[in-house]
Scaffold this motif. Structure first.
Motif, mmCIF file in Angstrom:
data_model
loop_
_atom_site.group_PDB
_atom_site.id
_atom_site.type_symbol
_atom_site.label_atom_id
_atom_site.label_comp_id
_atom_site.label_asym_id
_atom_site.label_seq_id
_atom_site.Cartn_x
_atom_site.Cartn_y
_atom_site.Cartn_z
ATOM 1 N N ILE A 137 10.127 -6.156 -3.942
ATOM 2 C CA ILE A 137 8.721 -6.517 -4.086
ATOM 3 C C ILE A 137 8.067 -5.410 -4.896
ATOM 4 O O ILE A 137 8.138 -4.233 -4.516
ATOM 5 N N GLY A 138 7.453 -5.769 -6.008
ATOM 6 C CA GLY A 138 6.871 -4.772 -6.897
ATOM 7 C C GLY A 138 5.388 -4.566 -6.643
ATOM 8 O O GLY A 138 4.623 -5.525 -6.538
ATOM 9 N N LEU A 139 4.983 -3.309 -6.555
ATOM 10 C CA LEU A 139 3.580 -2.932 -6.373
ATOM 11 C C LEU A 139 3.187 -1.965 -7.477
ATOM 12 O O LEU A 139 3.938 -1.043 -7.808
ATOM 13 N N PHE A 145 5.864 11.046 0.014
ATOM 14 C CA PHE A 145 5.468 10.438 1.283
ATOM 15 C C PHE A 145 6.654 9.766 1.955
ATOM 16 O O PHE A 145 6.919 9.999 3.144
ATOM 17 N N PHE A 146 7.379 8.914 1.227
ATOM 18 C CA PHE A 146 8.490 8.204 1.850
ATOM 19 C C PHE A 146 9.576 9.170 2.311
ATOM 20 O O PHE A 146 10.153 9.007 3.393
ATOM 21 N N GLN A 147 9.848 10.195 1.522
ATOM 22 C CA GLN A 147 10.840 11.188 1.928
ATOM 23 C C GLN A 147 10.393 11.927 3.183
ATOM 24 O O GLN A 147 11.200 12.211 4.069
ATOM 25 N N THR A 186 12.200 -3.459 4.234
ATOM 26 C CA THR A 186 11.644 -4.274 3.152
ATOM 27 C C THR A 186 11.733 -3.480 1.855
ATOM 28 O O THR A 186 11.159 -2.388 1.748
ATOM 29 N N PRO A 187 12.455 -3.979 0.846
ATOM 30 C CA PRO A 187 12.662 -3.213 -0.389
ATOM 31 C C PRO A 187 11.453 -3.316 -1.322
ATOM 32 O O PRO A 187 11.044 -4.406 -1.711
ATOM 33 N N LEU A 188 10.888 -2.182 -1.668
ATOM 34 C CA LEU A 188 9.698 -2.116 -2.523
ATOM 35 C C LEU A 188 10.042 -1.418 -3.828
ATOM 36 O O LEU A 188 10.906 -0.538 -3.872
ATOM 37 N N GLU A 189 9.332 -1.797 -4.887
ATOM 38 C CA GLU A 189 9.488 -1.171 -6.202
ATOM 39 C C GLU A 189 8.100 -0.785 -6.681
ATOM 40 O O GLU A 189 7.258 -1.648 -6.903
ATOM 41 N N HIS A 232 12.082 3.206 -6.254
ATOM 42 C CA HIS A 232 12.583 2.308 -5.225
ATOM 43 C C HIS A 232 12.424 2.973 -3.860
ATOM 44 O O HIS A 232 12.903 4.091 -3.642
ATOM 45 N N VAL A 233 11.741 2.271 -2.967
ATOM 46 C CA VAL A 233 11.528 2.737 -1.599
ATOM 47 C C VAL A 233 11.720 1.549 -0.665
ATOM 48 O O VAL A 233 11.850 0.411 -1.111
ATOM 49 N N SER A 234 11.735 1.832 0.629
ATOM 50 C CA SER A 234 11.790 0.775 1.642
ATOM 51 C C SER A 234 10.847 1.143 2.769
ATOM 52 O O SER A 234 10.697 2.328 3.100
ATOM 53 N N ASP A 235 10.220 0.112 3.360
ATOM 54 C CA ASP A 235 9.387 0.385 4.533
ATOM 55 C C ASP A 235 10.295 0.635 5.736
ATOM 56 O O ASP A 235 11.522 0.537 5.631
ATOM 57 N N PRO A 236 9.748 0.983 6.906
ATOM 58 C CA PRO A 236 10.608 1.345 8.048
ATOM 59 C C PRO A 236 11.517 0.225 8.534
ATOM 60 O O PRO A 236 12.471 0.485 9.270
#
Length: 201
Positions: free
Chosen positions: A76-78, A92-94, A120-123, A113-117
């Protein structure tokens, strides 16, 4: 049923929903559906991927179809507000013990590329290549002619915790559905960044 508090100074600035990356088992059939029936415009394509956008969109793509052995939502791209927001997001994610990695993505600038807890894969991206708006180029109109990608619907294993997490990133709750009973929980929530009803449900 605690409603998330609005965070006016989030750790980084997400400005809106941007794009979605879908894995598909049949790239040709998926392209035909989204191009002809739905009416998205194909901006670029090769044997492994198709890049599409709506007629009102200026960015290169709002949907990417990728050939794969299984169908899934890959990312999911933001869109974030600045290049610096990408670095702030990575930090923040790290700091939360969540994965974060910069990757190369076609037609995009720096991409995180990150993921929520809950996985959910985010871009996250700031720059996408720009293209001419197609709103008044009626020869491109097919299908139902979607103008833009507007929001995402995400199934969350823990709705309350998901709402709290995205609220910590600056998303604001615009409406919610509550379970019946004296201890009703929030069963669904709609949140926004760009000022309309929602960017993510």
């Amino acid at each position: 049923m605690p409603v998330p508090k609005h965070i006016f100074d989030p750790p980084f600035n997400i400005v809106r929903a941007s794009h979605v990356v879908l894995d598909v088992k049949d790239l040709a059939a998926s392209r035909a559906f989204y191009e002809t029936t739905i009416g998205l415009h194909v901006e670029d394509a090769d044997k492994n991927a198709v890049f599409l956008r709506g007629v009102e969109e200026r960015q290169h793509h709002s949907m990417v179809l990728r050939q794969s052995s299984a169908s899934s939502c890959r990312r999911i791209g933001l869109k974030v507000g600045s290049e610096e927001d990408l670095d702030r997001a990575a930090a923040f994610f790290q700091s939360q013990g969540l994965p974060a990695a910069f990757v190369e993505a076609p037609y995009q600038g720096r991409t995180l590329h990150v993921s929520d807890p809950w996985g959910t894969p985010l871009e996250l991206v700031f720059n996408l290549e720009k293209r001419e708006i197609l709103l008044q180029q009626f020869t491109h109109y097919r299908g139902v002619r979607p103008q833009r990608l507007d929001h995402f619907n995400v199934f969350a294993p823990q709705v309350q915790q998901s709402l709290d997490f995205y609220a910590s990133l600056g998303f604001r709750l615009t409406e919610y559905a509550e379970e019946d009973g004296p201890n009703g929980r929030i069963a669904a929530g709609w949140m926004h960044r760009k000022g309309n009803v929602h960017d993510m449900a």
